[in-house]
Design a protein around this motif. Structure first.
Motif, PDB file in Angstrom:
ATOM      1  N   ILE A  83      -5.716  64.348 -35.714  1.00 31.41           N
ATOM      2  CA  ILE A  83      -5.042  63.818 -34.790  1.00 31.41           C
ATOM      3  C   ILE A  83      -5.729  64.045 -33.406  1.00 31.41           C
ATOM      4  CG2 ILE A  83      -2.989  64.741 -33.406  1.00 31.41           C
ATOM      5  CD1 ILE A  83      -1.764  66.031 -35.940  1.00 31.41           C
ATOM      6  N   PHE A  84      -5.750  62.686 -32.651  1.00 27.92           N
ATOM      7  CA  PHE A  84      -6.315  62.372 -31.630  1.00 27.92           C
ATOM      8  C   PHE A  84      -5.257  62.521 -30.540  1.00 27.92           C
ATOM      9  CE2 PHE A  84      -7.841  59.126 -28.430  1.00 27.92           C
ATOM     10  CZ  PHE A  84      -9.091  59.561 -28.188  1.00 27.92           C
ATOM     11  N   LEU A  85      -5.491  63.216 -29.332  1.00 29.02           N
ATOM     12  CA  LEU A  85      -4.677  63.095 -28.328  1.00 29.02           C
ATOM     13  C   LEU A  85      -5.211  62.352 -27.283  1.00 29.02           C
ATOM     14  CD1 LEU A  85      -3.892  67.116 -27.789  1.00 29.02           C
ATOM     15  CD2 LEU A  85      -2.387  65.316 -29.042  1.00 29.02           C
ATOM     16  N   GLY A 109      -9.123  64.219 -26.654  1.00 29.37           N
ATOM     17  CA  GLY A 109      -9.477  65.310 -27.614  1.00 29.37           C
ATOM     18  C   GLY A 109      -9.137  65.207 -29.091  1.00 29.37           C
ATOM     19  N   VAL A 110      -9.486  66.171 -29.747  1.00 28.70           N
ATOM     20  CA  VAL A 110      -9.113  66.154 -31.078  1.00 28.70           C
ATOM     21  C   VAL A 110      -8.608  67.701 -31.682  1.00 28.70           C
ATOM     22  CG1 VAL A 110      -9.825  65.976 -33.474  1.00 28.70           C
ATOM     23  CG2 VAL A 110     -10.644  64.338 -31.674  1.00 28.70           C
ATOM     24  N   PRO A 111      -7.477  68.069 -31.564  1.00 32.59           N
ATOM     25  CA  PRO A 111      -6.968  69.365 -31.827  1.00 32.59           C
ATOM     26  C   PRO A 111      -6.878  69.595 -33.352  1.00 32.59           C
ATOM     27  CG  PRO A 111      -4.909  67.998 -31.453  1.00 32.59           C
ATOM     28  CD  PRO A 111      -6.264  67.111 -31.271  1.00 32.59           C
ATOM     29  N   ILE A 169     -18.336  58.909 -34.673  1.00 38.22           N
ATOM     30  CA  ILE A 169     -19.683  58.413 -34.049  1.00 38.22           C
ATOM     31  C   ILE A 169     -19.221  57.668 -32.939  1.00 38.22           C
ATOM     32  CG2 ILE A 169     -21.698  56.795 -34.414  1.00 38.22           C
ATOM     33  CD1 ILE A 169     -21.321  57.123 -37.285  1.00 38.22           C
ATOM     34  N   ASN A 170     -19.509  58.066 -31.634  1.00 35.39           N
ATOM     35  CA  ASN A 170     -19.024  57.291 -30.518  1.00 35.39           C
ATOM     36  C   ASN A 170     -20.374  56.919 -29.722  1.00 35.39           C
ATOM     37  OD1 ASN A 170     -19.047  59.213 -28.020  1.00 35.39           O
ATOM     38  ND2 ASN A 170     -18.330  60.571 -29.801  1.00 35.39           N
ATOM     39  N   ILE A 171     -20.101  55.403 -29.513  1.00 30.59           N
ATOM     40  CA  ILE A 171     -21.124  54.795 -28.759  1.00 30.59           C
ATOM     41  C   ILE A 171     -20.880  54.406 -27.516  1.00 30.59           C
ATOM     42  CG2 ILE A 171     -22.762  52.850 -29.702  1.00 30.59           C
ATOM     43  CD1 ILE A 171     -20.680  53.838 -32.141  1.00 30.59           C
ATOM     44  N   ARG A 172     -22.158  54.456 -26.693  1.00 30.35           N
ATOM     45  CA  ARG A 172     -21.880  54.220 -25.202  1.00 30.35           C
ATOM     46  C   ARG A 172     -22.894  53.235 -24.673  1.00 30.35           C
ATOM     47  NH1 ARG A 172     -20.111  59.829 -23.792  1.00 30.35           N
ATOM     48  NH2 ARG A 172     -18.875  60.265 -25.573  1.00 30.35           N
ATOM     49  N   GLN A 173     -22.556  52.399 -23.605  1.00 31.83           N
ATOM     50  CA  GLN A 173     -23.525  51.785 -22.706  1.00 31.83           C
ATOM     51  C   GLN A 173     -23.501  52.667 -21.791  1.00 31.83           C
ATOM     52  OE1 GLN A 173     -22.835  47.476 -22.245  1.00 31.83           O
ATOM     53  NE2 GLN A 173     -23.900  47.511 -20.311  1.00 31.83           N
ATOM     54  N   SER A 211     -14.521  67.562 -44.496  1.00 27.47           N
ATOM     55  CA  SER A 211     -15.019  67.303 -43.196  1.00 27.47           C
ATOM     56  C   SER A 211     -14.757  65.939 -42.165  1.00 27.47           C
ATOM     57  CB  SER A 211     -16.594  67.520 -43.120  1.00 27.47           C
ATOM     58  OG  SER A 211     -17.005  68.418 -43.684  1.00 27.47           O
ATOM     59  N   ARG A 212     -14.972  65.972 -41.360  1.00 26.49           N
ATOM     60  CA  ARG A 212     -14.659  64.840 -40.438  1.00 26.49           C
ATOM     61  C   ARG A 212     -16.202  64.512 -39.677  1.00 26.49           C
ATOM     62  NH1 ARG A 212     -12.819  63.305 -35.320  1.00 26.49           N
ATOM     63  NH2 ARG A 212     -12.238  61.011 -35.212  1.00 26.49           N
ATOM     64  N   ILE A 213     -16.380  62.831 -39.474  1.00 29.24           N
ATOM     65  CA  ILE A 213     -17.542  62.975 -38.716  1.00 29.24           C
ATOM     66  C   ILE A 213     -16.916  61.504 -37.736  1.00 29.24           C
ATOM     67  CG2 ILE A 213     -19.666  61.625 -38.666  1.00 29.24           C
ATOM     68  CD1 ILE A 213     -20.212  62.709 -41.451  1.00 29.24           C
TER      69      ILE A 213
HETATM   70  O1  LIG Z   1     -13.776  62.698 -32.443  1.00 34.32           O
HETATM   71  C1  LIG Z   1     -13.288  61.885 -31.966  1.00 34.32           C
HETATM   72  O2  LIG Z   1     -12.328  60.970 -32.311  1.00 34.32           O
HETATM   73  C2  LIG Z   1     -13.355  61.702 -30.197  1.00 34.32           C
HETATM   74  C3  LIG Z   1     -14.712  62.010 -29.913  1.00 34.32           C
HETATM   75  C4  LIG Z   1     -14.739  62.262 -28.396  1.00 34.32           C
HETATM   76  O3  LIG Z   1     -14.077  61.977 -27.816  1.00 34.32           O
HETATM   77  C5  LIG Z   1     -16.293  62.461 -27.810  1.00 34.32           C
HETATM   78  O4  LIG Z   1     -17.051  62.516 -28.508  1.00 34.32           O
HETATM   79  O5  LIG Z   1     -16.178  62.435 -26.626  1.00 34.32           O
END
Ligand SMILES: O=C(O)CCC(=O)C(=O)O
Length: 350
Positions: free
Chosen positions: A270-272, A305-307, A344-348, A340-342
């Motif tokens: 679940i993502f908030l 966030g991810v609760p 990957i968040n990618i940024r410029q 588990s969950r993974i």
């Molecule tokens: O785990 C997710 O889906 C969100 C990750 C996230 O918000 C972050 O790393 O800034």
């Protein structure tokens, strides 16, 4: 964001109340067995269901729109969260398996840093060592520890060898325990959590080319017209049962018109998605393996966030991965991702 990520007073804000609503709690039944407390998911948005319904009927709930045809996959957006995009099932199962393997085998490799660096220094081949039942031995008074500022020098040993090495005053820990405690690794430009900034002086490798190509495509719906996304840094988050990611903003990148591209792998979560204040009521939504979220523009200013992650077989929804990780060699990946969950968040960055 980690550790004391949730800094507001207990229960004071709408975001904090939502985190508590979805978090995993255990109840003790009469036989003194711990049972997960049931959670009310009736208000959790399910974009997969919304898309399925749209494909059948052409209809979406009020305020939800499907951008179809322009991109490789249908992209959903919300009237009340400009800059937020959800791409259900953006990654096929082969891509999911590929990025799970990479997240476990190569992304935590030095010079990329992980949450273990501060305590143990760089650790090579953690995933393989965990599979081989190895033990990580810390040598507390090695010359390296004095010269390069790392707290300890670590190496893997077979269990039998370790008995002798312990005699030199080091301590030891199972690699499998460290793997379970792996919370993040950083790719490309390295993020320094203590300063909450990118430290460009730290040694780093570029984001792998195949990940760059994929992410450039995925980012397209959220990009300013005529511009191409430049993947410069990534944070890989690893979640085990009960782990959460507290409400936070990702605000250390220069240009917020560029999206954060966030890929989900493994167990359902679940993502908030809140608003600009923690007092704004957040939207809760399911994230499944293969889903991609984009946050650009105004959405970059929204707490998120991810609760909760769901690791039980009834709710984790990892059956497609089970069908793909079938060989003896793949068994170790399935053993890990099954609970588990993974992300990957990618940024410029610039
Ligand atoms: O785990 C997710 O889906 C969100 C990750 C996230 O918000 C972050 O790393 O800034």
């Amino acid at each position: 964001m980690y550790g004391n990520g949730v800094t507001d007073d207990v229960d004071r804000t709408a975001f904090r109340r939502a985190e508590k609503k979805y978090k995993l709690y255990y109840d003790q039944n009469s036989k003194k067995k711990k049972q997960p407390r049931p959670v009310d998911i009736s208000e959790v948005l399910d974009f997969k269901l919304i898309l399925d319904t749209f494909n059948r009927t052409g209809k979406t709930p009020n305020g939800v729109h499907v951008l179809k045809g322009e991109f490789d996959c249908p992209v959903l957006r919300l009237d009340n969260r400009p800059g937020f995009y959800f791409i259900p099932g953006a990654l096929n199962v082969e891509q999911q398996c590929q990025w799970i393997r990479e997240s476990l085998m190569s992304f935590p490799q030095p010079p990329n840093r992980t949450n273990h660096n501060a305590h143990y220094g760089p650790i090579k081949d953690l995933f393989a060592a965990a599979g081989e039942g190895k033990i990580l031995v810390q040598e507390e008074h090695s010359p390296e520890s004095l010269s390069n500022g790392q707290a300890q020098r670590c190496k893997f040993c077979d269990k039998s060898e370790n008995v002798a090495l312990k005699g030199y005053g080091g301590s030891s820990i199972m690699a499998s325990v460290l793997l379970r405690k792996l919370r993040w690794s950083t790719l490309g430009l390295q993020f320094d959590w203590s300063k909450r900034n990118y430290d460009v002086s730290l040694p780093h490798n570029k984001i792998p080319d195949d990940l760059c190509q994929l992410v450039k495509k995925l980012a397209a719906p959220a990009m300013p017209a005529g511009d191409e996304f430049k993947p410069e840094a990534a944070i890989v988050n690893y979640f085990a049962s009960g782990d959460t990611l507290g409400g936070h903003l990702d605000d250390m990148e220069l240009d917020w018109t560029k999206p954060i591209v966030s890929m989900s792998l493994g167990c359902k979560a679940i993502f908030l998605l809140g608003g600009k204040s923690r007092d704004d009521e957040p939207l809760a939504m399911f994230l499944r393996s293969g889903d991609v979220v984009l946050m650009a523009g105004q959405a970059r200013e929204c707490f998120h966030g991810v609760p909760r992650i769901f690791t039980d077989t009834e709710h984790s929804e990892i059956a497609p991965l089970e069908k793909h990780f079938t060989t003896e060699h793949d068994r170790c990946f399935l053993d890990y991702i099954g609970t588990s969950r993974i992300n990957i968040n990618i940024r410029q960055v610039f």
